[in-house]
Design an enzyme around this catalytic site. Structure first.
Site, short mmCIF file in Angstrom:
data_model
loop_
_atom_site.label_atom_id
_atom_site.label_comp_id
_atom_site.label_asym_id
_atom_site.label_seq_id
_atom_site.Cartn_x
_atom_site.Cartn_y
_atom_site.Cartn_z
N SER A 143 0.83 -1.19 0.00
CA SER A 143 0.00 0.00 0.00
C SER A 143 0.88 1.26 0.00
O SER A 143 1.68 1.46 -0.91
CB SER A 143 -0.96 -0.04 1.19
OG SER A 143 -1.95 0.94 1.09
N ASP A 297 -10.09 -3.44 -5.21
CA ASP A 297 -9.18 -2.50 -4.55
C ASP A 297 -9.11 -1.22 -5.39
O ASP A 297 -8.87 -1.28 -6.60
CB ASP A 297 -7.79 -3.14 -4.45
CG ASP A 297 -6.75 -2.27 -3.75
OD1 ASP A 297 -7.10 -1.17 -3.28
OD2 ASP A 297 -5.58 -2.68 -3.70
N HIS A 327 -8.00 -4.94 -0.87
CA HIS A 327 -6.88 -4.21 -0.31
C HIS A 327 -6.58 -4.67 1.12
O HIS A 327 -7.47 -4.79 1.94
CB HIS A 327 -7.16 -2.70 -0.31
CG HIS A 327 -5.93 -1.89 -0.03
ND1 HIS A 327 -4.99 -1.61 -0.99
CD2 HIS A 327 -5.45 -1.36 1.13
CE1 HIS A 327 -4.00 -0.93 -0.45
NE2 HIS A 327 -4.25 -0.76 0.83
#
Length: 357
Positions: A143, A297, A327
């Site tokens: 991320s 995501d 995610h």
């Protein structure tokens, strides 16, 4: 968190941070790995050193945690498990970095922290001290950490002071650009759990400022000034996305905004914050990449576009797309939030590292 923020009790991100604090675990060594909290170049890190016989120089991996540059900690149980498995299965030294967070620290502080740790670690005497093979060092992150790993790899390729070259980069559902926040993945997954579009917009804006004007402009996708319009070619999803990911969406670039926000907060136009903006000549010098994207995501298309740009620049890329992924899925590794999906994604990453690091 929203209620506490509106009432002035605490900043929104401080409220969210309470959830990550609850997951912290102490640095605990076991029979396979020695684990200690220390500092590299003045930045806190959690260091994982294999206890077994080295059998020669070891691999090494620098890991940058996720959390939107505002949350997260190397000491969270999920990140501790990931680092242990990497150290165990690759017989590798793992440096998990606790960079400073927003707020109160804004871009480029997070990048500078992870870069200074990486540059420190890549010194020949430091590598030697930890028994690391200088030809087998990798950066990785998920991320926001994937964003930082991509930016570090780019910056290292241009740093004349760094003689050791990275062997690989691992980018796990990375955030890679803040120019177009209306990609097909942002539309398809605007209200999906864990990372809805509104939260990702909040993370991006908080990386640069708490000024609500930037957050509102990003939410309407009208924050890029006309004079930066030439950068949109690098995030043009009609060119860089595979057709099966763009689906039935018709391309519409971001609506151009005024120059004032970019003048006050130029960070979102900086490749150190948006690595997708790097020119091709720089991309050509990057190490092989493993990029994980997840179907459900908002950041799916960032990773897919970067895979496309790296391939166009001649960089070897393994793009693993999890059709059933969302995610943060790779951190779901232990009860009560354990998923077979999390283990499968980590296994895929580890298999690639065994072959390529």
């Amino acid at each position: 968190s929203e209620a506490a923020d509106l009432l002035g009790l605490m900043h929104y991100m401080e409220g969210l941070r309470l959830f990550t604090t609850a997951e912290l675990v102490a640095p605990t060594s076991d029979g396979n790995v020695s684990v200690t909290d220390t500092e590299f170049s003045g930045v806190p890190v959690r260091l994982y050193l294999p206890r077994g016989a080295a059998g020669g120089l070891r691999r090494a991996l620098l890991y940058f945690h996720g959390g939107g540059w505002c949350l997260g900690d190397a000491g969270m149980h999920s990140y501790d498990l990931i680092a242990r498995r990497i150290s165990n299965e690759l017989n590798a030294v793992v440096v998990s970095v606790n960079y400073r967070l927003a707020p109160p620290h804004r871009f480029p502080v997070q990048f500078e922290d992870v870069y200074s740790v990486t540059k420190f670690f890549l010194q020949s005497q430091v590598l030697s001290q930890h028994g690391v093979d200088p030809a087998r060092v990798c950066v990785a992150g998920d991320s926001a950490g994937g964003n930082l790993a991509a930016a570090v790899a780019q910056q290292l390729s241009e740093d004349p002071e760094v003689k050791t070259k990275l062997k690989a980069q691992v980018l796990i559902y990375p955030a890679l650009q803040a120019l177009d926040l209306d990609l097909p993945s942002y539309r398809d997954n605007a209200d999906k759990p864990l990372l809805p579009r509104s939260l990702m917009v909040r993370f991006w804006s908080e990386y640069f400022t708490s000024d609500p004007a930037l957050r509102e402009a990003m939410a309407s996708n009208r924050h890029v000034p006309a004079e930066a319009g030439h950068l949109l070619q690098f995030v043009n999803w009609s060119r860089w996305l595979p057709p099966d990911m763009s689906g039935a969406h018709a391309y519409e670039g971001p609506g151009l905004g005024g120059a004032e926000l970019a003048r006050r907060y130029p960070g979102f136009l900086d490749p150190r914050a948006s690595p997708l903006l790097a020119r091709e000549a720089l991309l050509r010098r990057l190490p092989p990449a493993y990029i994980l994207t997840c179907e459900h995501d908002v950041l799916r298309d960032d990773g897919a576009m970067y895979a496309g740009r790296l391939r166009a620049a001649g960089v070897p890329v393994t793009h693993h797309h999890a059709k059933d992924g969302f995610h943060g899925a790779m951190t779901f590794l232990a009860w009560p939030l354990e998923l077979a999906l999390g283990h499968r994604l980590l296994d895929s990453c580890l298999d690639w590292l065994k072959e390529n690091l």
